[in-house]
Design an enzyme around this catalytic site. Sequence first.
Site, PDB file in Angstrom:
ATOM      1  CB  CYS A 169      39.221 -28.226  -6.922  1.00  0.00           C
ATOM      2  SG  CYS A 169      38.235 -28.345  -8.411  1.00  0.00           S
TER       3      CYS A 169
ATOM      4  NE  ARG B 140      41.541 -23.612  -3.388  1.00  0.00           N
ATOM      5  CZ  ARG B 140      42.787 -23.495  -3.819  1.00  0.00           C
ATOM      6  NH1 ARG B 140      43.679 -22.931  -3.058  1.00  0.00           N
ATOM      7  NH2 ARG B 140      43.143 -23.951  -4.977  1.00  0.00           N
TER       8      ARG B 140
ATOM      9  CD1 TRP C 109      33.715 -23.192  -8.408  1.00  0.00           C
ATOM     10  CD2 TRP C 109      35.019 -23.381 -10.210  1.00  0.00           C
ATOM     11  NE1 TRP C 109      33.473 -22.119  -9.215  1.00  0.00           N
ATOM     12  CE2 TRP C 109      34.255 -22.200 -10.327  1.00  0.00           C
ATOM     13  CE3 TRP C 109      35.910 -23.693 -11.234  1.00  0.00           C
ATOM     14  CZ2 TRP C 109      34.346 -21.351 -11.415  1.00  0.00           C
ATOM     15  CZ3 TRP C 109      36.007 -22.843 -12.318  1.00  0.00           C
ATOM     16  CH2 TRP C 109      35.227 -21.688 -12.407  1.00  0.00           C
TER      17      TRP C 109
ATOM     18  CG  ASN D 292      42.782 -28.906  -6.515  1.00  0.00           C
ATOM     19  OD1 ASN D 292      41.764 -29.559  -6.328  1.00  0.00           O
ATOM     20  ND2 ASN D 292      43.258 -28.031  -5.643  1.00  0.00           N
ATOM     21  N   GLY D 293      42.992 -28.993 -10.949  1.00  0.00           N
ATOM     22  CA  GLY D 293      43.622 -28.699 -12.235  1.00  0.00           C
ATOM     23  C   GLY D 293      42.896 -29.407 -13.364  1.00  0.00           C
TER      24      GLY D 293
ATOM     25  CD  GLU E 198      38.569  -4.033  -7.618  1.00  0.00           C
ATOM     26  OE1 GLU E 198      38.683  -4.542  -8.738  1.00  0.00           O
ATOM     27  OE2 GLU E 198      38.510  -4.712  -6.571  1.00  0.00           O
TER      28      GLU E 198
ATOM     29  CE  LYS F 118      35.904  -6.717  -5.240  1.00  0.00           C
ATOM     30  NZ  LYS F 118      37.195  -6.804  -5.828  1.00  0.00           N
TER      31      LYS F 118
ATOM     32  CD  GLU G  29      34.755  -9.880  -7.684  1.00  0.00           C
ATOM     33  OE1 GLU G  29      35.621 -10.689  -8.032  1.00  0.00           O
ATOM     34  OE2 GLU G  29      34.988  -8.934  -6.894  1.00  0.00           O
TER      35      GLU G  29
ATOM     36  CG  HIS H  50      32.535   7.983 -27.339  1.00  0.00           C
ATOM     37  ND1 HIS H  50      32.442   8.730 -28.490  1.00  0.00           N
ATOM     38  CD2 HIS H  50      33.438   8.611 -26.562  1.00  0.00           C
ATOM     39  CE1 HIS H  50      33.267   9.758 -28.416  1.00  0.00           C
ATOM     40  NE2 HIS H  50      33.877   9.712 -27.244  1.00  0.00           N
TER      41      HIS H  50
ATOM     42  CE  LYS I 207      41.053 -14.318  -2.155  1.00  0.00           C
ATOM     43  NZ  LYS I 207      40.598 -12.930  -2.375  1.00  0.00           N
TER      44      LYS I 207
HETATM   45  C1  G6P Z   1      39.761 -14.677  -9.268  1.00  0.00           C
HETATM   46  C2  G6P Z   1      39.301 -13.980  -7.999  1.00  0.00           C
HETATM   47  C3  G6P Z   1      39.528 -12.484  -8.124  1.00  0.00           C
HETATM   48  C4  G6P Z   1      40.986 -12.207  -8.453  1.00  0.00           C
HETATM   49  C5  G6P Z   1      41.441 -12.957  -9.701  1.00  0.00           C
HETATM   50  C6  G6P Z   1      42.948 -12.879  -9.876  1.00  0.00           C
HETATM   51  O1  G6P Z   1      38.916 -14.342 -10.311  1.00  0.00           O
HETATM   52  O2  G6P Z   1      37.929 -14.249  -7.749  1.00  0.00           O
HETATM   53  O3  G6P Z   1      39.193 -11.843  -6.901  1.00  0.00           O
HETATM   54  O4  G6P Z   1      41.160 -10.841  -8.626  1.00  0.00           O
HETATM   55  O5  G6P Z   1      41.117 -14.336  -9.585  1.00  0.00           O
HETATM   56  O6  G6P Z   1      43.546 -13.535  -8.802  1.00  0.00           O
HETATM   57  P1  G6P Z   1      45.033 -13.309  -8.309  1.00  0.00           P
HETATM   58  O7  G6P Z   1      45.199 -14.285  -7.180  1.00  0.00           O
HETATM   59  O8  G6P Z   1      45.915 -13.613  -9.472  1.00  0.00           O
HETATM   60  O9  G6P Z   1      45.159 -11.897  -7.864  1.00  0.00           O
END
Ligand code: G6P
Length: 613
Positions: free
Chosen positions: A2, A27, A74, A100-101, A484, A488, A491, A507, A608
Amino acid sequence: MCGIVGYIGPRAAAPLLVEGLRNLEYRGYDSAGVALLDGGTLSVRKRVGRLSNLEDALATEPASGRLGIGHTRWATHGEPSEANSHPHLDSRNRIAVVHNGIIENYAELREELKARGHVFRSETDTEVIPRLIEEELRAAPGDFAEALRRAIGRLRGAFALGVITADAPEALFAVREGSPLIVGLGEGETFIASDVPAVLRHVRRAIYLRDGEMAEITPDRVRVRRLDGTEVRPDTQNVDLNPEAAERAGFETFMLKEIHEQPRVIRQLLKTYVGPDDRPRFESLGLSPDYFQILRRVMIVSCGTAYHAGIYGRLLFENLTGLAAEADLGSEFRYRGPRIEKDTLVIAVSQSGETADTLASVRLARRKKCKILSICNVRGSSLARESDAVLFTDAGPEIGVASTKAYTAQLTSFALLAIHVGLLREELDPARAAELIAGLRAVPDAIHYVLDRKEAIRAVADKHHSGPSSMYLGRKFNFPTALEGALKNKEISYQHAEGYAAGELKHGPIALINEYLPVVCVCTRTRDEVYEKTLSNLKEVEARHGRIIAVANDGDTTVAGLAEDTLYVPEVPEELSPIVNVVTLQLLAYYAAQARGTDIDKPRNLAKSVTVE
Ligand code: G6P
């Protein structure tokens, strides 16, 4: 997650609130709303879906006022719906709250309020807040700030709040308890925001509220108090983000811009953290050289992309410093009963510095008397403040939800840090350290080389994007690269993708291989002791007719002979190859997402900054 904005000043608030919310879109959100006060009149507009829906609502039914709050939601408690979106009101429609929270004890508060006759309009945890304030005000009418303070005293959890009320139509209230919130100071006007980019255009100075603080903002004053009522002097800082930096600078998406910024970010990191003697310099970290001698173990905690950086960090620390190292997910670390003592350095890695699970891990480590070093991109963030030392990645604001430049900045930071600690502990030969520093200096150009070949990467993505699934393989330093790359891809393109250590192929995952499955394999050469082994893994895939997409060093005909498609990268020292190789995988995911027509900067369901556990 949020987003919150608020405004008080001489201008019409609605467009400023919408602009602020737009800057927070990255976000992640599923509904949005605003509340405005015009004298004693409170108007609320909310809409599900994109912000443009809220803008349409404001165009058809304008809301006036020079004071207001806004929110992008969110969903956590209750589905995305107009009733569940913020702002939430009290029963008299005189108090509006954005939040938020999470309020952990909302269920019991809700029952208590229901027993007093409150009829709730939403399923959210937030709605208890305006109603608690209303009750406090009823018990002791007059002082709204005081009623707010008492109501907050009843809440458990992590939250940031923006509050306005027709009972005090000249004031904007902000509260921070575990979720970030700033007060942005402009020319004769004041904003609140959950994140600086929301108000970047209008403010040059900001008060970063600390946990347990509330601000009462009137047109001519910002008064900050602790939640126990004691007055505090606000901690005002310059906002050093350049508004242009948050723009796309001509790129079609923020993500593509951020991918292209990586050489610059890495050069900057080297400028900051490499001394004239070509050795890493970390005096500013504030951890003494002696401390690194008594240290026995390093424990890295992080989430998402930052977790992959953590795995890389573990490998580097083990290889270069002689220290035992571990990497764990924030969400797991806290619950595994970690045996850590004060001879363990906990390294927290986070782009935002606000990830709830990473912060909770850090707080646990602190209780166990460990020192905390964070690798973090946001100055003034909760993590930065709660750490003994911070290595700022200074990659600039990362707006694309999928992390790119923050990741390579984290890898570079780990490389510098491990070289530094290796030298201090005399575990790393200075000649090797010098080679690695020279290697790091070559990384930005190596990334440029990859960027220059993006059309070749696009062609491969166009060819392979349409299937339901893909697999990513890598070993040793490039095991996190495989993880990673897969992350990506899922995502932003929504294609299912598995990242695996190539040695694990037989395995289990080998059962998936057939003539349709794209298998992306990072197989760069250098002095890599696992190169030959990875070649064998590639042969296993080839024998089962998997469609191999290899990331290989320029001129490697052996790999090219096995792969259906080969994406070339320049050779850099093995330890540093992940910083270059991952850029190929970022672009591969990017073009796959483009071919699949997804919303690249704002992928569905993702946030985010994940500020709830
Ligand atoms: C969320 C984001 C990711 C990020 C993760 C950790 O899931 O979508 O892209 O890697 O949080 O975030 P941070 O700000 O702690 O790196």
